[in-house]
Write an enzyme that holds these catalytic residues in place. Sequence first.
Site, PDB file in Angstrom:
ATOM      1  N   GLU A 236       0.824  -1.205   0.000  1.00 23.02           N
ATOM      2  CA  GLU A 236       0.000   0.000   0.000  1.00 23.02           C
ATOM      3  C   GLU A 236       0.859   1.257   0.000  1.00 23.02           C
ATOM      4  O   GLU A 236       0.536   2.238  -0.678  1.00 23.02           O
ATOM      5  CB  GLU A 236      -0.945   0.002   1.212  1.00 23.02           C
TER       6      GLU A 236
ATOM      7  N   ASP B 295      -4.466  -9.680  -8.591  1.00 22.65           N
ATOM      8  CA  ASP B 295      -4.867  -8.749  -9.645  1.00 22.65           C
ATOM      9  C   ASP B 295      -3.737  -7.922 -10.260  1.00 22.65           C
ATOM     10  O   ASP B 295      -3.436  -8.025 -11.452  1.00 22.65           O
ATOM     11  CB  ASP B 295      -5.980  -7.833  -9.135  1.00 22.65           C
TER      12      ASP B 295
ATOM     13  N   GLU C 250     -18.619  -5.907  -2.354  1.00 22.35           N
ATOM     14  CA  GLU C 250     -17.230  -6.337  -2.218  1.00 22.35           C
ATOM     15  C   GLU C 250     -17.039  -7.745  -2.773  1.00 22.35           C
ATOM     16  O   GLU C 250     -15.976  -8.072  -3.308  1.00 22.35           O
ATOM     17  CB  GLU C 250     -16.806  -6.265  -0.751  1.00 22.35           C
TER      18      GLU C 250
ATOM     19  N   GLU D 142     -12.403   0.466  -9.557  1.00 24.66           N
ATOM     20  CA  GLU D 142     -12.023  -0.427 -10.661  1.00 24.66           C
ATOM     21  C   GLU D 142     -13.072  -0.490 -11.768  1.00 24.66           C
ATOM     22  O   GLU D 142     -12.733  -0.581 -12.954  1.00 24.66           O
ATOM     23  CB  GLU D 142     -11.745  -1.837 -10.111  1.00 24.66           C
TER      24      GLU D 142
END
Length: 835
Positions: A140, A287, A381, A399
Amino acid sequence: MSREPQHDARGEDCYQVNNVYADILTLPLSLYVPLSLLIHLFFSLCRDQIVEMFDHAYGSYMKHAYPADELMPLSCRGRVRGQEPNRGDIDDSLGKFSLTLIDTLDTLVVLNKLDEFEDAVRKALRDVRLDNDVVVSVFETNIRVLGGLLGAHVMADLLRQRGDRMQWYRDELLHMAKELGHRLLPAFNTTSGLPYPKVNLRHGVLSPLSRTGTESDTCTACAGTMILEFAALSRLSGESVFEEHARKAMDVLWERRQKGSDLVGTVINIHNGEWVRRESGVGAGIDSYYEYLMKAYILLGDNVFLERFNIHYSAIMKYISQPPLLLNVHMHNPTVSVRSWMDSLLAFFPGLQVLRGDLKPAIETHEMLYQVTKQHKFLPEAFTTEFRVHWGQHLLRPEFAESTYYLYKATGDPYYLRVGQSIVEKLNAYTRVPCGFAAVQDVRTGAHEDRMDSFFLAEMFKYLYLLFSEKSQLPINIDDYIFTTEAHLLPVSLSTTQPSCQGNVTMIPVSQEDDLFTHSCPSTETLFPNNPSFAKTIRDSYKEIAGRTGLPFLEIELPLHDNGMEPVEFLKSMGISLTPLNEHKGVYRVKLVAEVSQTLEEEEVVPHVVQLISPPYLGRTVLTAGPAKFGMDLSKQEHGVTCPYTACGPIDNAMEIKGHIALALRGDCMFAVKARRLQEAGAIGVIFIDHREGSNSEDTPLFQMVGDGDSTEDITLALVFLFSREGAVLTAALEEHNNVDVLLLAKEREMGHEEPQGGGRPSQEQQQFCEKATEDVTEQPSLLTLIPCQFQSGVCLGAPHCPSRSPNRPSLHVYSRWKRFVEQHDGHAHILPPL
């Protein structure tokens, strides 16, 4: 807006704007305008609305939260780590470095808020410290803070070069990025080269003061999403060490892929490189690894990344992609799905497919996602393959907006503008609060959560603004940049204007057979010649897929790959009910059942067992089995006789099956077909055995057998599924002992793991039964060759001539089951030898 076409002197279409929108557009009550102007006005209106929303979110952060990392929009205050209740790993994004400010810097430039950008850069240089004694997520911090600093530096440098602002700037943001890069480097101090998941910004990883360094695992995306930021830092700073470490991590992940399937798992051990979680998909945990392979090629011009991406992509399209769904599979056995739900993070994937030029599956998956948002207002989610809510949160993730932007730019189809407009409207209607925008705690109730993550400002508003902008309306040439996974802008010129990293060139793998997209992004005319409405044609097959009630069937065409399973059964195991219509050879037209009734969240697969209870096993041999979504309660069926059948055709020896449990090999036809045939023959249960040699429950996740799309209420058999290795144990037992008795039951009810009723001591009747066992065994050899007779704390430990105190000995519950068995079946319900 109702419109009537007219023509001006130039022959250009004009449309009458009726007075319902006149005030909004600040036009006279009735005015004929050229189509180009109308589009321009529409774009301008949308951009103005997006900018107003951004101002509300960013202004609320700066007013109520700065210099805290994030805004708490319901509390109207900043979230400071250590001052709010700990949220676990979620808080590892917070490093007391004004996260939201740093993450938002280059968004200010894209939205043409250049004065605000210059002011924000000054604040960051004045207030932000990167040496705090705090443990943060390496992943992150890299994508949000390092990426944010680099993107802001690139923008500041560009504005300085233009000469009209930022003349005071002296690469301070780049110096901050370099400092942060060095503070992240200790995470790479592992034997494998994969980074630790966490690092202390002040003390590193291995220092006694670091309060971290004990972790052994990291996610694939966590290790594989460093190359863009670290390579850009190396090439902008001249220090190659960052790119070297990021390349090494990418090399390890590539080498550890499953060579047979070319897929990677979700979690990997950072010390030995062994996979910890072997499920493979394109959503959470994996991803951005795939994303960064493609984008590293675009940014750095290194063919090795494109070669690797193409090989992975072929595997994804072979095993994971079942348009419009993207399903997680087992990396070592990719024909097996591991769950019947998808997470919202996979919504980025259509955008990545656009980058590769593979538009058809991108359109299909995006349309499915759009239909889910129409049903639930936002992407939950996680949602099931039947498009029900699995996890109800919506964290303002960007996204879906990202993929919408890419598809509009690739197709020019105004449909995607309407999709973008719906995103804007729902954000305003359902997430806007007085102090910003609040995440949705549950899309079913609309309840809010007191969080506004920094990626909302970094990504959502950037993609939405760009969606409604022409290139000429932007302060930068957007084509000169590649988006990181956090939508920060890095210049593609780095591959040519800056030297590449020396001494860390990776080995180029053997390339697979090229396809249309391997080394180029073809035009839509190449893909869909003379078909300007191609996108609509593709979408129409999926319209209202998640909300169809009167007509629950939707016809689509799917290629059925050779995967070692019955093709239709394979897709059914993914949660899709299919019926072949026998048209073109090699391609099936199928029916996709889209059930939309509101139900509780889908239950996880509950393991079942086949427990061998006849001698010499006596419950000690337990085989893990998968359940079925149809059939009767297994607890009601305790014993029977099994016989092996393919069971796809007529049953010739029905008399031998009647009253017994039948063995049936998987393959040739569907589970429900076999179950019905065996039920008609009189079987009381079926144990299906996988026909794929070597499959087993340790390496392959269990799944629930599903029906054939029709009602399965007529099937009343007890049904379980054994993988090949477990099935071999059962068939070997049959061959050796001829007669074998079994129990079919849920794993938690397995004999030997149940507490006896009424306490720990056996009753007098139970004790007498046990003491008489030696006599009984000579009288009824078909029932028992050994009955456990010694009791300790209520558990039968074994007869005098058997090892005592074995933890696997049956409990007292064995006695009651055997007693019932003797009384009800009189010794006749034993397993026959294989035919």
